[in-house]
Design an enzyme around this catalytic site. Structure first.
Site, PDB file in Angstrom:
ATOM      1  N   PRO A   1       0.794  -1.252   0.000  1.00 37.83           N
ATOM      2  CA  PRO A   1       0.000   0.000   0.000  1.00 37.83           C
ATOM      3  C   PRO A   1       0.813   1.282   0.000  1.00 37.83           C
ATOM      4  O   PRO A   1       0.240   2.364  -0.095  1.00 37.83           O
ATOM      5  CB  PRO A   1      -0.812  -0.146   1.283  1.00 37.83           C
ATOM      6  CG  PRO A   1       0.007  -1.026   2.156  1.00 37.83           C
ATOM      7  CD  PRO A   1       0.680  -1.992   1.232  1.00 37.83           C
TER       8      PRO A   1
ATOM      9  N   LYS B   1      -1.556   2.505  -4.672  1.00 33.90           N
ATOM     10  CA  LYS B   1      -1.877   2.083  -6.041  1.00 33.90           C
ATOM     11  C   LYS B   1      -2.903   0.966  -6.130  1.00 33.90           C
ATOM     12  O   LYS B   1      -3.340   0.615  -7.227  1.00 33.90           O
ATOM     13  CB  LYS B   1      -0.591   1.658  -6.757  1.00 33.90           C
ATOM     14  CG  LYS B   1       0.366   2.812  -6.991  1.00 33.90           C
ATOM     15  CD  LYS B   1      -0.162   3.762  -8.026  1.00 33.90           C
ATOM     16  CE  LYS B   1       0.660   5.024  -8.114  1.00 33.90           C
ATOM     17  NZ  LYS B   1      -0.181   6.220  -7.956  1.00 33.90           N
TER      18      LYS B   1
HETATM   19  C1  PHB Z   1      -5.031   5.224   3.418  1.00 37.59           C
HETATM   20  O1  PHB Z   1      -5.532   4.224   3.933  1.00 37.59           O
HETATM   21  O2  PHB Z   1      -5.553   6.346   3.518  1.00 37.59           O
HETATM   22  C2  PHB Z   1      -3.756   5.113   2.652  1.00 37.59           C
HETATM   23  C3  PHB Z   1      -3.113   3.894   2.551  1.00 37.59           C
HETATM   24  C4  PHB Z   1      -1.921   3.803   1.835  1.00 37.59           C
HETATM   25  C5  PHB Z   1      -1.393   4.924   1.240  1.00 37.59           C
HETATM   26  C6  PHB Z   1      -2.049   6.134   1.325  1.00 37.59           C
HETATM   27  C7  PHB Z   1      -3.246   6.227   2.031  1.00 37.59           C
HETATM   28  O3  PHB Z   1      -0.233   4.855   0.560  1.00 37.59           O
END
Ligand code: PHB
Ligand code: APR
Length: 389
Positions: free
Chosen positions: A292, A296
């Site tokens: 995460p 993406k």
């Molecule tokens: C989120 O859960 O808001 C989130 C997760 C991973 C990311 C950015 C935001 O890279």
């Protein structure tokens, strides 16, 4: 039953495809293994590239997203006490939208119900038959009855643990995987975000991320060991550890509160090739997973949906199969670039158990180059806001 397209999986990929096809008069039945509430109960990410946002608008499901989402023109990267901002708009002219995946999935379900398109929940024993023939059909159990749907095409939008990918013979399918030696412990809380933009932090105690769902709801993550269990982490332990991983001036302003949700997600990079087998097309998590770190996951699903939707339209409206014939090649070309960015940011921002002094110096040099070099920031921003479809 008969349908032009059978979509297996009622997650964001399947629902978005279903809505786009519906607006073009192409009928598609969605088969979902769980209930609507179960699907909406899963807490997922929420950073949307322009490509995803435009598809939601084309699907006519953008009203609440446009009203309630938050525009982010940049992001902050912290390294120990040092932090800097990458300005997406300055570098690319584009920004991203922050809008929870749960909310957009809810909007897609509402739109699907409102237009009377068919979704069967609680289906079981889904089997894809004849995908390598001109007369594919799907059998499944629903409300205790064996059912069958004859169709032209099957969209496998059933996630990593679905049946679609498994339907492609191993003689045809090639899988690529990297599993990272840590997870993310996420916490959702009804507290104001610590900063108006996301903060990605590489600290000597490991990675941390400060994200948000709204101005009153925040989402935080800390890198944790894969042997950890969420229930072993009290809220206080989480907040204390998060503070230790942020620059002091940011940690001081952190507003804490009771967690609404707390869970651990493993980090994995995964791609299967090809993403098409005869009349079966894999989309989203059914074909690929990203860690995460680059935000993406949802956005790579969107580019798959873009290519498949246009390929199916070309097939039904122009009797031309060029789009569906090139689906796997086009989708994978963009997927591998998103995989690279997600892997690269994961390597740059996390502490690996086997890192030595040289590795740490390399990470610092990577981050300082990103901090000090405009072209490096442009490359980062170009990938973060999303490569063109
Ligand atoms: C989120 O859960 O808001 C989130 C997760 C991973 C990311 C950015 C935001 O890279
Ligand atoms: N039959 C019917 N439905 C199934 C089956 C099956 N055999 N197996 C799985 N499903 C359903 C799941 O219950 C789930 O609702 O398919 C859906 C797949 O949804 P997701 O896993 O959310 O996958 P996708 O729609 O591709 O969305 C990708 O989700 O995990 C995040 O980071 C990822 O943001 C990305 C997004």
């Amino acid at each position: 039953m008969r349908s032009q397209v059978v979509i297996i999986g009622g997650g964001p990929s399947g629902l978005l495809l279903g809505q786009l096809l519906h607006r073009k008069g192409i009928d598609a039945v969605v088969l979902e293994r769980k209930t609507r509430d179960y699907v909406l109960g899963r807490i997922r990410a929420g950073v949307l590239e322009t490509g995803f946002v435009n598809l939601m608008r084309e699907a006519g499901v953008a009203e609440r997203m446009d009203a309630e989402s938050i525009v982010h023109d940049g992001t902050v990267i912290a390294y120990g006490e040092d932090q800097f901002r990458v300005d997406f708009v300055e570098a690319t002219g584009e920004s991203v939208l922050v809008y929870g995946q749960t909310e957009l999935t809810r909007d897609l379900y509402d739109a699907r119900e409102a237009c009377g398109a068919e979704t069967l929940f609680n289906v079981d024993n889904v089997v894809i038959n004849g995908a390598d023939s001109d007369a594919p059909y799907v059998t499944f159990t629903h409300e205790g009855t064996e059912k069958r749907i004859d169709c032209d095409f099957i969209a496998g939008c059933d996630g990593f643990h679905g049946v679609s990918r498994q339907t492609i013979p191993l003689t045809v399918r090639k899988e690529y995987e990297k599993v990272y030696p840590f997870g993310w412990l996420g916490l959702l809380s009804d507290t104001p975000p610590v900063h108006e933009e996301l903060i990605y932090s590489n600290s000597e105690r490991g990675f941390a991320l400060c994200s948000q769902r709204s101005w009153t709801r925040s989402r935080y993550y800390i890198q944790c060991s894969l042997s950890d269990h969420a229930e072993d982490w009290s809220d206080q332990m989480f907040w204390d550890e998060l503070r230790r991983r942020l620059p002091a001036e940011t940690a001081e302003t952190l507003v804490t509160g009771p967690s609404i949700e707390k869970s651990i997600a493993p980090l994995r990079s995964f791609v299967t090739e090809p993403m098409r087998w005869g009349r079966l097309f894999l989309c989203g998590d059914a074909a690929h997973i990203v860690p995460p770190t680059g935000a993406k996951g949802l956005n790579t699903a969107a580019s798959d949906i873009h290519y498949l939707y246009h390929g199916l339209m070309q097939f039904y409206e122009e009797k031309d199969s060029e789009g569906i014939d090139r689906y796997s090649e086009k989708a994978l070309a963009r997927i591998w670039k998103a995989e690279r960015f997600s892997w690269n940011t994961t390597m740059m921002l996390h502490r690996f158990p086997d890192m030595n002094g040289f590795d740490l110096k390399m990470q610092r040099a990577d981050l300082e180059f990103l901090r000090d070099n405009h072209d490096a920031q442009k490359v980062f921003a170009t990938n973060y806001v999303g490569l063109p479809f």
